[in-house]
Design a protein around this motif. Structure first.
Motif, PDB file in Angstrom:
ATOM      1  N   ARG A  42     -12.814  -0.387   2.224  1.00  0.00           N
ATOM      2  CA  ARG A  42     -11.828  -1.478   2.256  1.00  0.00           C
ATOM      3  C   ARG A  42     -10.424  -0.938   2.470  1.00  0.00           C
ATOM      4  O   ARG A  42      -9.633  -1.513   3.201  1.00  0.00           O
ATOM      5  CB  ARG A  42     -11.884  -2.292   0.969  1.00  0.00           C
ATOM      6  CG  ARG A  42     -10.888  -3.437   0.971  1.00  0.00           C
ATOM      7  CD  ARG A  42     -11.100  -4.385  -0.184  1.00  0.00           C
ATOM      8  NE  ARG A  42     -10.048  -5.388  -0.160  1.00  0.00           N
ATOM      9  CZ  ARG A  42      -9.101  -5.465  -1.067  1.00  0.00           C
ATOM     10  NH1 ARG A  42      -9.067  -4.615  -2.072  1.00  0.00           N
ATOM     11  NH2 ARG A  42      -8.176  -6.394  -0.987  1.00  0.00           N
TER      12      ARG A  42
ATOM     13  N   ASN B 283      -9.906   1.953   3.727  1.00  0.00           N
ATOM     14  CA  ASN B 283     -10.069   2.822   4.893  1.00  0.00           C
ATOM     15  C   ASN B 283      -9.520   4.225   4.644  1.00  0.00           C
ATOM     16  O   ASN B 283      -8.989   4.867   5.542  1.00  0.00           O
ATOM     17  CB  ASN B 283      -9.425   2.195   6.129  1.00  0.00           C
ATOM     18  CG  ASN B 283     -10.184   2.543   7.389  1.00  0.00           C
ATOM     19  OD1 ASN B 283     -11.241   3.155   7.336  1.00  0.00           O
ATOM     20  ND2 ASN B 283      -9.635   2.166   8.518  1.00  0.00           N
TER      21      ASN B 283
ATOM     22  N   PRO C 291      -4.904  -2.984   0.468  1.00  0.00           N
ATOM     23  CA  PRO C 291      -4.718  -1.902   1.428  1.00  0.00           C
ATOM     24  C   PRO C 291      -3.521  -2.094   2.360  1.00  0.00           C
ATOM     25  O   PRO C 291      -2.946  -1.126   2.835  1.00  0.00           O
ATOM     26  CB  PRO C 291      -6.026  -1.889   2.219  1.00  0.00           C
ATOM     27  CG  PRO C 291      -6.671  -3.196   1.966  1.00  0.00           C
ATOM     28  CD  PRO C 291      -6.167  -3.692   0.651  1.00  0.00           C
ATOM     29  N   GLU C 292      -3.131  -3.332   2.618  1.00  0.00           N
ATOM     30  CA  GLU C 292      -2.033  -3.575   3.549  1.00  0.00           C
ATOM     31  C   GLU C 292      -0.710  -3.015   3.030  1.00  0.00           C
ATOM     32  O   GLU C 292       0.177  -2.678   3.812  1.00  0.00           O
ATOM     33  CB  GLU C 292      -1.872  -5.080   3.818  1.00  0.00           C
ATOM     34  CG  GLU C 292      -3.068  -5.725   4.492  1.00  0.00           C
ATOM     35  CD  GLU C 292      -4.220  -6.008   3.521  1.00  0.00           C
ATOM     36  OE1 GLU C 292      -3.973  -6.127   2.300  1.00  0.00           O
ATOM     37  OE2 GLU C 292      -5.367  -6.064   3.984  1.00  0.00           O
ATOM     38  N   ALA C 293      -0.545  -2.934   1.730  1.00  0.00           N
ATOM     39  CA  ALA C 293       0.723  -2.470   1.148  1.00  0.00           C
ATOM     40  C   ALA C 293       0.903  -0.962   1.241  1.00  0.00           C
ATOM     41  O   ALA C 293       2.010  -0.465   1.086  1.00  0.00           O
ATOM     42  CB  ALA C 293       0.814  -2.910  -0.312  1.00  0.00           C
ATOM     43  N   LEU C 294      -0.181  -0.222   1.489  1.00  0.00           N
ATOM     44  CA  LEU C 294      -0.111   1.242   1.547  1.00  0.00           C
ATOM     45  C   LEU C 294       0.643   1.812   0.347  1.00  0.00           C
ATOM     46  O   LEU C 294       1.584   2.588   0.500  1.00  0.00           O
ATOM     47  CB  LEU C 294       0.534   1.703   2.854  1.00  0.00           C
ATOM     48  CG  LEU C 294      -0.341   1.627   4.091  1.00  0.00           C
ATOM     49  CD1 LEU C 294       0.436   2.090   5.311  1.00  0.00           C
ATOM     50  CD2 LEU C 294      -1.598   2.434   3.947  1.00  0.00           C
TER      51      LEU C 294
ATOM     52  N   PRO D  80       7.627  -3.035   5.624  1.00  0.00           N
ATOM     53  CA  PRO D  80       6.406  -2.252   5.412  1.00  0.00           C
ATOM     54  C   PRO D  80       6.409  -1.011   6.294  1.00  0.00           C
ATOM     55  O   PRO D  80       7.160  -0.919   7.254  1.00  0.00           O
ATOM     56  CB  PRO D  80       5.301  -3.225   5.831  1.00  0.00           C
ATOM     57  CG  PRO D  80       5.973  -4.174   6.767  1.00  0.00           C
ATOM     58  CD  PRO D  80       7.418  -4.287   6.313  1.00  0.00           C
TER      59      PRO D  80
ATOM     60  N   ALA E  61      -0.755   0.656   9.268  1.00  0.00           N
ATOM     61  CA  ALA E  61      -1.660   0.372   8.167  1.00  0.00           C
ATOM     62  C   ALA E  61      -2.874   1.263   8.364  1.00  0.00           C
ATOM     63  O   ALA E  61      -3.223   1.600   9.488  1.00  0.00           O
ATOM     64  CB  ALA E  61      -2.073  -1.097   8.173  1.00  0.00           C
TER      65      ALA E  61
ATOM     66  N   CYS F 107      -5.823   0.570   8.249  1.00  0.00           N
ATOM     67  CA  CYS F 107      -6.876  -0.071   9.028  1.00  0.00           C
ATOM     68  C   CYS F 107      -6.603   0.036  10.520  1.00  0.00           C
ATOM     69  O   CYS F 107      -7.454  -0.283  11.322  1.00  0.00           O
ATOM     70  CB  CYS F 107      -7.047  -1.525   8.609  1.00  0.00           C
ATOM     71  SG  CYS F 107      -5.544  -2.481   8.703  1.00  0.00           S
ATOM     72  N   SER F 108      -5.404   0.498  10.904  1.00  0.00           N
ATOM     73  CA  SER F 108      -5.109   0.622  12.328  1.00  0.00           C
ATOM     74  C   SER F 108      -4.640   2.027  12.679  1.00  0.00           C
ATOM     75  O   SER F 108      -3.804   2.205  13.533  1.00  0.00           O
ATOM     76  CB  SER F 108      -4.038  -0.383  12.722  1.00  0.00           C
ATOM     77  OG  SER F 108      -2.827  -0.110  12.061  1.00  0.00           O
TER      78      SER F 108
END
Length: 176
Positions: free
Chosen positions: A26, A28, A100-103, A160, A164, A166-167
């Protein structure tokens, strides 16, 4: 990472396994451990873009790119580098809370560097900086409330990070 998770779920190994799987899938995080550490390199590059410019320039002038001090922080989610266990757990709590988006690990590293900005800028040589980054900061990071507030400021109120996890396949945009 697995050892830290097992410490908290010592009575339920299956739960520890699924927490680890969630972290790797999740969040990543597995991309940081590929054969060439490409994910880590991209994360560190983006982290460097988010550092206060005077601090980044000072560290670079003394030959200390983020890989010399922040790679271990990111790869171990601060567990191997920091003595203050409550600060480490605070970072982990925020990571799970914000997703996860917040790193959060990278935001935490920016917040830590920003918190110690004056001390970093007062170091006049690379040895002083290495001692500060590898020993002094990890041993003296006890202002957990301040750290939490700084991380939340970095993660929620500030821009941010340019990527991310995830990318990580794509190249991060140029630094602002």
């Amino acid at each position: 990472l697995a050892a830290t998770i097992l410490m908290h779920f010592y009575e339920d190994e299956e739960m520890a396994f699924w927490v680890f799987v969630t972290l790797m899938d999740r969040f990543n995080w597995k991309q940081l451990f590929d054969g060439k550490l490409a994910g880590l390199t991209q994360l560190l590059d983006s982290f460097a873009c988010c550092l206060p410019s005077d601090v980044a320039l000072h560290l670079e002038a003394h030959g200390l790119p983020p890989s010399t001090y922040a790679a271990n922080w990111m790869l171990t989610l601060f567990t191997a580098a920091f003595d203050c266990w409550s600060a480490v757990l605070q970072i982990w709590d925020l990571m799970w809370l914000l997703g996860p988006e917040a790193l959060v690990p990278a935001q935490a590293a920016v917040a830590i560097i920003s918190h110690y900005r004056d001390r970093i800028l007062s170091c006049n040589n690379s040895n002083c900086l290495l001692v500060l980054l590898h020993h002094t900061i990890p041993q003296t990071l006890v202002h957990v409330g301040t750290l939490r507030d700084n991380i939340l400021t970095e993660a929620v109120l500030m821009q941010p990070l340019p990527i991310a996890l995830c990318s990580l396949d794509s190249k991060p945009p140029d630094c602002p």
